[in-house]
Design a protein around this motif. Structure first.
Motif, PDB file in Angstrom:
ATOM      1  N   VAL A   1       3.411  19.860  -5.561  1.00  0.00           N
ATOM      2  CA  VAL A   1       4.380  18.951  -4.930  1.00  0.00           C
ATOM      3  C   VAL A   1       4.055  18.787  -3.456  1.00  0.00           C
ATOM      4  N   ALA A   2       3.685  19.869  -2.787  1.00  0.00           N
ATOM      5  CA  ALA A   2       3.341  19.803  -1.366  1.00  0.00           C
ATOM      6  C   ALA A   2       2.133  18.907  -1.143  1.00  0.00           C
ATOM      7  N   ARG A   3       1.146  18.999  -2.023  1.00  0.00           N
ATOM      8  CA  ARG A   3      -0.056  18.159  -1.879  1.00  0.00           C
ATOM      9  C   ARG A   3       0.234  16.697  -2.177  1.00  0.00           C
ATOM     10  N   LEU A   4       1.191  16.455  -3.064  1.00  0.00           N
ATOM     11  CA  LEU A   4       1.557  15.078  -3.395  1.00  0.00           C
ATOM     12  C   LEU A   4       2.344  14.421  -2.264  1.00  0.00           C
ATOM     13  N   SER A   5       3.037  15.233  -1.473  1.00  0.00           N
ATOM     14  CA  SER A   5       3.857  14.707  -0.387  1.00  0.00           C
ATOM     15  C   SER A   5       3.012  13.915   0.603  1.00  0.00           C
ATOM     16  N   GLY A   6       3.488  12.732   0.939  1.00  0.00           N
ATOM     17  CA  GLY A   6       2.747  11.869   1.856  1.00  0.00           C
ATOM     18  C   GLY A   6       1.656  11.077   1.185  1.00  0.00           C
ATOM     19  N   HIS A   7       1.401  11.334  -0.093  1.00  0.00           N
ATOM     20  CA  HIS A   7       0.427  10.553  -0.862  1.00  0.00           C
ATOM     21  C   HIS A   7       1.137   9.551  -1.770  1.00  0.00           C
ATOM     22  N   SER A   8       2.163  10.025  -2.487  1.00  0.00           N
ATOM     23  CA  SER A   8       3.004   9.142  -3.295  1.00  0.00           C
ATOM     24  C   SER A   8       4.452   9.534  -3.052  1.00  0.00           C
ATOM     25  N   PRO A   9       5.352   8.572  -2.892  1.00  0.00           N
ATOM     26  CA  PRO A   9       6.750   8.904  -2.607  1.00  0.00           C
ATOM     27  C   PRO A   9       7.351   9.814  -3.672  1.00  0.00           C
ATOM     28  N   GLN A  10       8.063  10.832  -3.215  1.00  0.00           N
ATOM     29  CA  GLN A  10       8.766  11.754  -4.101  1.00  0.00           C
ATOM     30  C   GLN A  10      10.239  11.739  -3.716  1.00  0.00           C
ATOM     31  N   VAL A  11      11.072  11.289  -4.625  1.00  0.00           N
ATOM     32  CA  VAL A  11      12.490  11.142  -4.328  1.00  0.00           C
ATOM     33  C   VAL A  11      13.311  11.811  -5.417  1.00  0.00           C
TER      34      VAL A  11
ATOM     35  N   ARG B   1      16.420   3.127  -5.816  1.00  0.00           N
ATOM     36  CA  ARG B   1      15.692   1.867  -5.979  1.00  0.00           C
ATOM     37  C   ARG B   1      15.555   1.145  -4.637  1.00  0.00           C
ATOM     38  N   ARG B   2      16.618   1.177  -3.832  1.00  0.00           N
ATOM     39  CA  ARG B   2      16.559   0.514  -2.532  1.00  0.00           C
ATOM     40  C   ARG B   2      15.564   1.222  -1.606  1.00  0.00           C
ATOM     41  N   TYR B   3      15.610   2.546  -1.598  1.00  0.00           N
ATOM     42  CA  TYR B   3      14.673   3.312  -0.778  1.00  0.00           C
ATOM     43  C   TYR B   3      13.227   2.977  -1.154  1.00  0.00           C
ATOM     44  N   LEU B   4      12.936   2.956  -2.435  1.00  0.00           N
ATOM     45  CA  LEU B   4      11.574   2.676  -2.881  1.00  0.00           C
ATOM     46  C   LEU B   4      11.123   1.264  -2.497  1.00  0.00           C
ATOM     47  N   SER B   5      12.064   0.344  -2.300  1.00  0.00           N
ATOM     48  CA  SER B   5      11.687  -1.035  -1.955  1.00  0.00           C
ATOM     49  C   SER B   5      11.016  -1.121  -0.590  1.00  0.00           C
ATOM     50  N   TYR B   6      11.238  -0.111   0.278  1.00  0.00           N
ATOM     51  CA  TYR B   6      10.588  -0.091   1.597  1.00  0.00           C
ATOM     52  C   TYR B   6       9.230   0.621   1.551  1.00  0.00           C
ATOM     53  N   MET B   7       8.998   1.373   0.490  1.00  0.00           N
ATOM     54  CA  MET B   7       7.836   2.252   0.434  1.00  0.00           C
ATOM     55  C   MET B   7       6.673   1.625  -0.343  1.00  0.00           C
ATOM     56  N   PRO B   8       5.442   1.936   0.070  1.00  0.00           N
ATOM     57  CA  PRO B   8       4.304   1.532  -0.752  1.00  0.00           C
ATOM     58  C   PRO B   8       4.262   2.382  -2.010  1.00  0.00           C
ATOM     59  N   THR B   9       3.509   1.946  -3.000  1.00  0.00           N
ATOM     60  CA  THR B   9       3.346   2.745  -4.212  1.00  0.00           C
ATOM     61  C   THR B   9       2.683   4.078  -3.889  1.00  0.00           C
ATOM     62  N   ASN B  10       1.764   4.060  -2.945  1.00  0.00           N
ATOM     63  CA  ASN B  10       1.103   5.287  -2.507  1.00  0.00           C
ATOM     64  C   ASN B  10       0.541   5.067  -1.104  1.00  0.00           C
ATOM     65  N   ALA B  11      -0.034   6.115  -0.539  1.00  0.00           N
ATOM     66  CA  ALA B  11      -0.527   6.058   0.841  1.00  0.00           C
ATOM     67  C   ALA B  11      -1.825   5.271   0.973  1.00  0.00           C
ATOM     68  N   TRP B  12      -2.354   4.789  -0.141  1.00  0.00           N
ATOM     69  CA  TRP B  12      -3.546   3.929  -0.116  1.00  0.00           C
ATOM     70  C   TRP B  12      -3.141   2.448  -0.162  1.00  0.00           C
TER      71      TRP B  12
ATOM     72  N   CYS C   1       7.564   8.153   7.871  1.00  0.00           N
ATOM     73  CA  CYS C   1       7.123   6.779   8.127  1.00  0.00           C
ATOM     74  C   CYS C   1       5.620   6.718   8.379  1.00  0.00           C
ATOM     75  N   SER C   2       5.104   7.671   9.129  1.00  0.00           N
ATOM     76  CA  SER C   2       3.667   7.683   9.403  1.00  0.00           C
ATOM     77  C   SER C   2       2.872   7.871   8.127  1.00  0.00           C
ATOM     78  N   ALA C   3       3.348   8.734   7.236  1.00  0.00           N
ATOM     79  CA  ALA C   3       2.631   9.002   5.988  1.00  0.00           C
ATOM     80  C   ALA C   3       2.485   7.741   5.145  1.00  0.00           C
ATOM     81  N   TYR C   4       3.511   6.892   5.160  1.00  0.00           N
ATOM     82  CA  TYR C   4       3.497   5.697   4.320  1.00  0.00           C
ATOM     83  C   TYR C   4       3.320   4.410   5.128  1.00  0.00           C
ATOM     84  N   HIS C   5       2.820   4.564   6.360  1.00  0.00           N
ATOM     85  CA  HIS C   5       2.356   3.436   7.178  1.00  0.00           C
ATOM     86  C   HIS C   5       3.461   2.463   7.588  1.00  0.00           C
ATOM     87  N   LEU C   6       4.689   2.974   7.728  1.00  0.00           N
ATOM     88  CA  LEU C   6       5.764   2.122   8.244  1.00  0.00           C
ATOM     89  C   LEU C   6       5.766   2.188   9.765  1.00  0.00           C
ATOM     90  N   PRO C   7       5.704   1.043  10.443  1.00  0.00           N
ATOM     91  CA  PRO C   7       5.818   1.050  11.912  1.00  0.00           C
ATOM     92  C   PRO C   7       7.119   1.697  12.361  1.00  0.00           C
TER      93      PRO C   7
END
Length: 516
Positions: free
Chosen positions: A152-162, A241-252, A350-356
């Motif tokens: 889980v720690a390694r997944l953090s910042g790579h794909s959203p975990q909610v 669902r609303r939170y995920l709407s701001y997030m990319p699918t992953n950090a790539w 925000c930095s992990a998922y590239h949000l200004p």
């Protein structure tokens, strides 16, 4: 072949019955939906649920087995579906099966979902409603496992975990929940605790309710473990669902832009009067936020915790951004240890998922005093410097009033890697609040004065002209002084310029060093 297919279908149907009609009725009587109903609420209507491990069952035990033990899907529903057309994984604990407790196969299913989310780079949603480990299955299993927490720690910042905590969660489930990047809790039913009330009573002799031990309001307002407390499970699912709407699918991937529904040139007249004429009086920074971001787009994160710091997701001209703002209504916007931790965590998210990041600054600095030092405000405050050092995303700063000392630096201060630093004419800069600084620096002068108060006022007036927005702009410590009406257009212009750096696909943000 047909007999095998018939057997398969029978087994599938049996798993859909969960823990049986009686247990399902008890779940509903407690005001809770079933695991499968929650999964259906999460995913887009009419979309296909790709279930993983539907035929899983409990592991055989070396101790006396539980009589008539039946564990459809071994108490956890897992798989993949669509949220707003994007693939998302789900792990939904089933309280109707042995109280949602952790079994050996149940554990393997959860580990498999973490593995698939990491490999396939998709968000993972956890719906927690389960007790700790099953005694009969974990007897003789040796030292407790750590590897799934590491996954889980390694997944953090790579794909959203909610996560949504919808029932009593203790032991392993509570530990996993605490690791999530966004946590919603349902009032009245949710509990997060290392051990439930019976274990507390056994270990300490203390009698405590689930709510007082680890309820939604405690964790969302006091401990800060949770992000948002809601009243119903439907609200919890909607929040995810609303939170995920701001997030990319992953950090790539870059964060998903939404439609432009608000005029980028909109100028709110209320911004000119939001700061009172008597600038010692507080005002509500949320009025500034609402006037600057796209209408209706602000989703506050941790609204009940460390209220002197406001963090949340919003859109500027359709682009997802993170908002970091001081709240002058609470402790004048001073940065306490809790506020610093809230800021640091949100900046890293925000930095992990590239949000200004957009900073709205009005702070008298880092909170001082014995209590603040005991809480480690200095150490937590300096963790924010690490967040700035590795924030690979556009940063915008707007100073509305106070920007004193390290508090001002932590809120997007000079040289923080910003694409723009703006200030209203009401901005005030200093190492410490001017009045306090004069009292300390001119102590002998003031003590010798015939009228110390008049002399103090004279010195304040003399230095005031050196501390405002215009002198700061003259020294190029800020980029420009603007009319408050220009706030939204200028921030959007700077953001659109900064987004030109997106010339190739992103990658996960790298971090180094040791946090203080």
């Amino acid at each position: 072949m047909q007999d095998l297919i018939d057997d398969l279908e029978q087994r599938r149907q049996a798993s859909l019955e969960l823990g049986g009609a009686d247990k399902v009725a008890r779940q509903r009587k407690a005001g809770k939906q079933t695991a499968r109903e929650r999964v259906a609420m999460l995913f887009d209507p009419g979309s296909v649920f790709e279930e993983i491990g539907q035929l899983a069952t409990h592991a055989p035990t070396v101790v006396t087995p539980t009589k008539n033990k039946v564990t459809p899907a071994d108490g956890v529903v897992t798989g993949f579906g669509l949220v707003e057309g994007r693939t998302v994984g789900v792990v939904a604990e089933d309280f109707t099966v042995l109280g949602g407790s952790l079994g050996l196969i149940n554990f393997e299913k959860k580990c498999r979902m973490i593995e698939l989310a990491e490999r396939d780079r998709v968000p993972l949603v956890w719906l927690f409603d389960g007790a700790g480990a099953r005694t009969d299955e974990y007897v003789g299993q040796g030292l407790a496992p750590m590897h799934h927490f590491m996954q889980v720690a390694r997944l953090s910042g790579h794909s959203p975990q909610v996560a949504a905590v919808m029932g009593p969660s203790a032991g392993d489930s509570s530990l996993l929940a605490a690791m999530m990047e966004f946590i919603v809790m349902v009032r009245g039913t949710a509990m997060l605790a290392a051990g439930g009330p019976p274990l507390v009573a056994s270990g300490t002799g203390e009698s405590v309710s689930k709510e007082d031990l680890g309820g939604a309001d405690l964790h969302c307002a006091v401990s800060g473990v949770g992000d948002y407390a809601v009243d119903t499970e439907a609200e919890a699912i909607d929040m995810i669902r609303r939170y995920l709407s701001y997030m990319p699918t992953n950090a790539w991937c870059w964060p998903p832009d939404g439609p432009v529904t608000d005029d980028p040139a909109r100028a709110e007249p209320s911004l000119r009067t939001v700061i009172p004429e008597n600038r010692r009086r507080p005002y509500d920074m949320k009025r500034v936020i609402d006037a600057v971001v796209d209408r209706g787009s602000f989703l506050e994160i941790k609204p009940a915790f460390a209220k002197m710091m406001i963090t949340g997701l919003a859109r500027l001209n359709g682009h997802p951004v993170g908002i970091c703002a001081n709240q002058p209504k609470v402790m004048s916007g001073a940065i306490t240890a809790a506020a610093g931790e809230k800021l640091r965590h949100f900046m890293d998210l925000c930095s992990a998922y590239h949000l200004p990041l957009v900073f709205l600054t009005d702070t008298p600095g880092v909170m001082t005093g014995p209590k603040s030092e005991q809480e480690g405000a200095l150490r937590v405050g300096m963790q924010v410097a690490h967040s700035f050092a590795f924030a690979d995303t556009p940063i915008l700063t707007l100073v509305t009033h106070k920007g004193f000392g390290y508090g001002g630096a932590a809120m997007g201060g000079y040289g923080g890697g910003q694409s723009v630093v703006l200030a209203w004419p009401t901005a005030d800069f200093n190492a410490i609040p001017l009045e306090s600084g004069i009292t300390a620096a001119y102590r002998a002068d003031l003590e010798a004065a015939a009228d110390p108060a008049a002399r103090h006022a004279e010195l304040v007036a003399e230095y005031t002209d050196l501390c405002g927005a215009i002198p700061a702009a003259g020294q190029m410590k800020i980029d420009d002084v603007i009319d408050p009406l220009e706030s939204r257009p200028r921030l959007i212009a700077a953001l659109e310029r900064a987004l030109n750096r997106r010339t190739q696909a992103p990658s996960p943000t790298q971090r180094h060093g040791v946090l203080p």
